[in-house]
Structures are given as C-alpha cells and as structure tokens.
Design an enzyme around this catalytic site. Structure first.
Site, short mmCIF file in Angstrom:
data_model
loop_
_atom_site.label_atom_id
_atom_site.label_comp_id
_atom_site.label_asym_id
_atom_site.label_seq_id
_atom_site.Cartn_x
_atom_site.Cartn_y
_atom_site.Cartn_z
N GLU A 163 8.39 -12.37 -35.85
CA GLU A 163 7.66 -13.57 -36.30
C GLU A 163 6.25 -13.59 -35.69
O GLU A 163 5.74 -14.62 -35.28
CB GLU A 163 8.46 -14.84 -36.01
CG GLU A 163 9.80 -14.81 -36.75
CD GLU A 163 10.44 -16.17 -37.00
OE1 GLU A 163 9.74 -17.18 -37.01
OE2 GLU A 163 11.67 -16.19 -37.20
N GLN A 192 16.07 -8.95 -11.16
CA GLN A 192 15.67 -8.67 -9.77
C GLN A 192 16.48 -9.51 -8.78
O GLN A 192 16.91 -9.01 -7.75
CB GLN A 192 14.17 -8.96 -9.62
CG GLN A 192 13.53 -8.29 -8.41
CD GLN A 192 13.56 -6.77 -8.53
OE1 GLN A 192 13.66 -6.22 -9.63
NE2 GLN A 192 13.52 -6.08 -7.40
#
Lengths: 248, 382
Positions: free
Chosen positions: B363, B336
């Site tokens: 994980e 942004q």
C-alpha cells in the site's frame, strides 16, 4: 413464553482484585467491570430458547448503579429484547436482590427466570434459591441443560457424582452452571442495534421493597501468599512426607 | 457514522475479547499450516468484521475512520494474517466501489461484501507496475457493451479466495501514466480469469498473495467504476484511506510487542535480577513506547481530520510511513529484549519480526510515502 434474565455487573474476570487498605472490601476504583460470566451464560441460554421458538420474549434486568446500563446493553446486543434497570448505588445482599426481583416479576409475569448460579464477586450462590422460595416457585439450580416443553422445564443438573435430571412445572427459577453453553460474542452490528432497544430505568425506592442489610462484613483480606515448597530426593521421601502431612 | 462512547467501548471490548480468546491461541497453528481455519473465518463473518467500512444500508457498520482505526488497533494485537482475512473487504477491495460505484453496482455487491459472502481483492500491481502504479499494462479494450481485459497482476492479496476483483487496466494506450487507466469490477468466475498459486512469503503465513491472469476476459461495461481514465484517481483515494488502516494496524502490533516485551523482561532474570531492572533494557522499552504513542496520536488525529472532511493525503502518508517504520523498530527491539528466545520460533517474536516487514512495502513503500509527503509539503509551502 417470557423469560426474565437477571444480570449483574461485576469486576471483570480478567482483573486481579485488590483489597482496599482499610479491609472493608475490594477496590473498584478505575477497575474494568463486565457482565458476570454466569449471567452471560444465562442470557445466552435465554436467547437460544428464543431462537428455538421455545421463548417469545427475553427481558434482561439488573439491580445496580447507572453504569449497569452498559451490562444490560451487552445483554441486548446478545439478543435480549428489552431491559430494565432497577437503579441503586447500594450494594445489595442476595436476599434484598431476590426481593427486588420478586417485585419485578410481579409486574412482568415471566414463565421462566433464568439466571447465573452465582456472581463471581460475592460468590454467594444464593439469590436464585432465595427468589424461588420467596415466589414459592420450583427451582432447578446449576443447570447444564435446559429443555422447555409442555409447560415444564426438563433441567439437567451437575451434582456431586454425576448428573441429575429434574422436571419442574413452570413458572420456575433455573440457575445456569458453567457448562450450560458457551456464550456468543455479540456481533458488532447487534451492538450498534442494541442502543435502539428499550431500556427502562426505575429507582429502587419506587418498588417499596425492604432492602436493609442483614449482614455485616467484618473484614476483607487477600488470600495468604503461597509459601515455598520443599524438594524431595526420592519417591519414598515423597510418600513419607505426604504421610507426615496427613495427606496419605 | 460516529459512535457514541458507550457503544464504541462495547464494540472495542468485544473485538479485544475475540482477539484474546479466539485468535491469539491460534497464532502458531495458522503460521505453521499457512491456512486460516474455516470456523474462525465464519466467526469473523458472524461478528461483522467484513463489513466494518461498508455503509449501513448495505448491511455494514459504516464506521467512521476514527472508529475503524480503533477497531484495527485491537486486531493488531494478534498475527496480522487474521486481519488480512477480511482486510481487503474493509479496505482496498471494497472502497473503490463504496466511493465511486453506481447505486446498481453497490446494491449488487456491497451486501455480500459486508457479510463476507463475497471476498474481494484489489488488483493494481503488475510485474512492471509497482511503486510506478501509473505504468499499468493490463489492457481493457471496449467491444460493444463489454470490455476485453488482457494482462497479468502480481502480489494480489486474497486473490486465491476472491470472488470479486477491483482491477486497474489501461483503456487508453495513447495516454501514458495514470490518465489512461480505468477501474473495473471483475467477477472471479469470468471465463479467462485464472489465479496463480500462492507465493511463498517472508511472513504473515495464513494470508495469501497470488498472481492473477486475464486472458480475453469479457467484463460488462456497467462494471466500470467511475469514468474511463479515472482509474488512477480511484486507486489513489482508495489507498489514502487504506494507509490509515495500515497505520492503525502497525500501532496495534507495536502495542502487542511492547506488552510481550514487558512481560518477558519482568519475568526473565539475569545477574540476579529481572531484565526489566536494567536501564539498557528500560531504554529500549521507553523508545518503543514513545514511538508507539506518537504513531497512535498521528494516526488517530489524521483519522479525525479525514472524518471532518479534510484532505489528508499528506498526513495519511506520514502516518503510514512513521507507523510502519516504527513497528519495524519495535519488532527489532522486541527480538533484542527476548535475546536468544527472540530468535526461537516457539516464542513467536521472530514471527512478528517477519510479519511486520511488509508494512513498509505494501500500500505504498516508505519511499513513495516520503515522495508524497515532500510533494504535498512543498505544494503547501511548509
């Protein structure tokens, strides 16, 4: 063959140096310090000489404050065998450093002193040459290649307009230029092992060397800011402007 | 082993220099070619990065969790694909062996893992066993002094290069869930073991995941890690440690993105002033910084607790959950702040935006972390 490598702790080459408000010098408070890059090249070359079998021992020495031990640890991590710190809080001039090194050399008896051609803080480019003169040893400054054989050093030097090759008898002082080698990153295991290598600390005073300053710094200022340039419309304008400026 | 401050500083400094001078200039190339240059892998080996978590007597650095996290933060300041090259050797590929291996197993494999000569992979996930990791269907049937493995594993990091796999396989078909699962060390050259082609991924090009197939693969019984039926326990403890490693990685990437955002916002001018002068931009920078600091604090505090011998299952899950979600938000804000440039590949920001997405998934997904955090918190009574 023993190689002695003097190393200097200087402001890190990535840090933008700021001048103290009173113009007495560069502000070093809370600034990252590292080994002078030219000294790093000298350490690398000495370690390579050892790896090639030309040298048997590499001893790093620094003249500086307690924190210069960190710089010596870096040299040890890169492969130096042991280190010596000549401890002082004084900011020594090249001649004084050369005298201190001469005293260390008297004790250590190296066949080669391999050091950076200059430090990036003072840019004096003098210590190696002065040391050779004080010792009355041959010197080969600005080395881009060093070969040790038969009690001599064959040193290629970068000079204006090309390369010059010197044969110097040992013992000798050799100073390293930028293109001598590309220093290695000390491996992480070697960094950890470095703290187990010997590091002797001696007080500067114990050497009995006259280190009194001969020079006086008048003032230190930042380089002038670059002013805006001008735009020209045509190549002819460019040439005429350059002529006016006396460049052509 | 905990390092003294000077040695630790030097270690961190060296890794930071390596990242800045050697890895960062190669980011675009590695992403473009989807390959890690061999000379960089050799330099990583020379530096000792493959052995960060391996005990010293087997040639590793034996870093404490805190020190490992500090190193990994530095490695986070570049494309995560670089870290992935040795990440399995430091984490999930080696830790079952380090924590539960026999002396003979350790002596056989750990020195090679520490030097990078042996690349390791952790093979748990299957087509039907992802977050439900206890649902492993790969079978291991005892046959004399061997086990015979059959099944398929999916999304296995570094499988294409791995020499050694830690494989979770079901030894007891009558015991559903984790209780019937055992862990095995399986060498790459075992007959019947094949690795599929590398998957096309959203990000982290240069790091590869593949399927691994087991077709009557005979594994010596002495290659079992822990007792029969302990595999799930092994896997969970391995993942506990790995979560802190990933948290530290997320912190490093976030710090990189914040630095890049600040540099861009200070340089880019709109409406006659630098972007960094606009308070709406400043708000995004402040949010990024605050969250990155919080993630760093949580990660390091948990690492120190683990080093002190405390159980950190809950805290490690919280760190991984928060840090991975945090870096997702930071990457989004970085795009942004960069605006149109953030969407253009040459600036590298959109690459990080894609790279960090996996942190919320592998994980242990964020949802699995939430489950663990809630379960442990309820168990502890608050």
């Amino acid at each position: 063959m023993k190689v002695l490598v003097p190393v200097k702790r200087v402001i890190d080459y990535n840090v933008k140096a700021r001048v103290k408000a009173d113009q007495t010098g560069v502000d070093l408070a809370n600034v990252k310090m590292s080994m002078n890059p030219f000294c790093e090249i000298a350490v690398e070359e000495a370690v390579r000489l050892k790896e090639k079998g030309a040298a048997t021992e590499v001893v790093a020495v620094s003249v500086g404050p307690t924190q210069a031990q960190e710089t010596l640890r870096t040299a040890l991590a890169m492969g130096a065998d042991r280190a010596i710190l000549i401890q002082t809080d004084q900011d020594l001039e090249p001649l004084a450093v050369a005298k201190v090194l001469k005293a260390v050399i008297a004790e250590e008896g190296p066949q080669v002193v391999l050091m950076g051609k200059q430090a990036i803080d003072g840019d004096n480019n003098a210590t190696g040459q002065m040391l050779a003169a004080l010792l009355d040893w041959p010197q080969a400054a600005f080395a881009s290649e060093v070969v040790i054989e038969g009690g001599k050093a064959k040193v290629t030097r970068e000079v204006d307009g090309g390369l010059q090759t010197l044969n110097v008898d040992l013992p000798a002082v050799v100073t390293a230029d930028l293109r001598l080698n590309e220093p290695r990153y000390a491996s992480l295991p070697n960094i950890m092992k470095a703290k187990k290598k010997p590091l002797d600390v001696k007080e500067l005073g114990s050497l009995g060397v006259d280190t009194a300053p001969r020079l006086k710094v008048v003032k230190v200022t930042e380089p002038p800011k670059r002013s805006a340039g001008i735009k020209v419309e045509t190549a002819a304008d460019l040439v005429s402007n350059l002529k006016t400026a006396g460049v052509l | 082993m905990a390092l003294d401050a000077a040695t630790r500083d030097q270690l961190i400094d060296t890794v930071r220099r390596f990242v800045t001078e050697r890895l960062r200039p190669l980011e675009a190339q590695v992403a473009e070619e989807d390959a890690m240059p061999d000379d960089v892998v050799e330099e990583m080996k020379g530096l000792g990065l493959f052995g960060l978590s391996i005990p010293e007597q087997y040639g590793g650095l034996d870093l404490s969790m805190e020190d490992e996290c500090l190193v990994v933060v530095e490695l986070g300041r570049t494309s995560p694909a670089f870290r992935s090259t040795f990440g399995t050797n430091v984490g999930i590929g080696s830790q079952a062996l380090v924590m539960f291996g026999t002396e003979a197993q350790k002596q056989k494999y750990l020195p090679g893992i520490a030097s990078g000569e042996i690349i390791t992979s952790f093979a748990l996930t299957e087509p039907e066993a992802g977050s439900d990791s206890g649902a492993v269907q790969t079978r291991a049937v005892r046959d004399g002094d061997h086990y015979v493995l059959n099944g398929a594993k999916r999304y296995i990091t570094n499988a294409d290069k791995a020499d050694l796999f830690t494989v979770m396989a079901r030894t007891d078909p009558n015991k559903p869930g984790g209780g019937g699962v055992s862990a095995f060390l399986v060498e790459r050259n075992s007959p019947g073991l094949t690795v599929g082609k590398s998957e096309k991924k959203m990000g982290q090009q240069g790091a590869h995941v593949s399927e691994v197939f087991f077709d009557n693969v005979r594994v010596p019984a002495e290659n079992r890690i822990g007792a029969e039926g302990e595999g799930f326990k092994v896997a969970m403890q391995v993942l506990d440690k790995g979560r802190l490693h990933i948290s530290a990685l997320c912190v490093g990437v976030a710090e990189r993105l914040i630095a890049d955002s600040v540099a861009y916002a200070s340089d880019r001018k709109q409406f006659g002033q630098a972007l960094s002068q606009f308070q709406l931009i400043q708000g995004m920078i402040a949010d990024c910084k605050t969250e990155a600091l919080a993630a760093r604090a949580l990660t390091m505090e948990t690492a120190r607790k683990r080093d002190a011998g405390q159980n950190v299952t809950m805290e490690a899950a919280a760190a991984k959950y928060y840090a991975s979600e945090m870096v997702g938000r930071v990457a989004d804000r970085a795009v942004q702040i960069f605006g149109g440039a953030g969407y253009i590949a040459d600036y590298g920001i959109e690459r990080f935006y894609r790279d960090v997405r996996i942190f919320r998934i592998y994980e242990g997904t964020s949802q699995i972390q939430q489950v663990i955090i809630a379960r442990e918190t309820l168990k502890r009574g608050g």
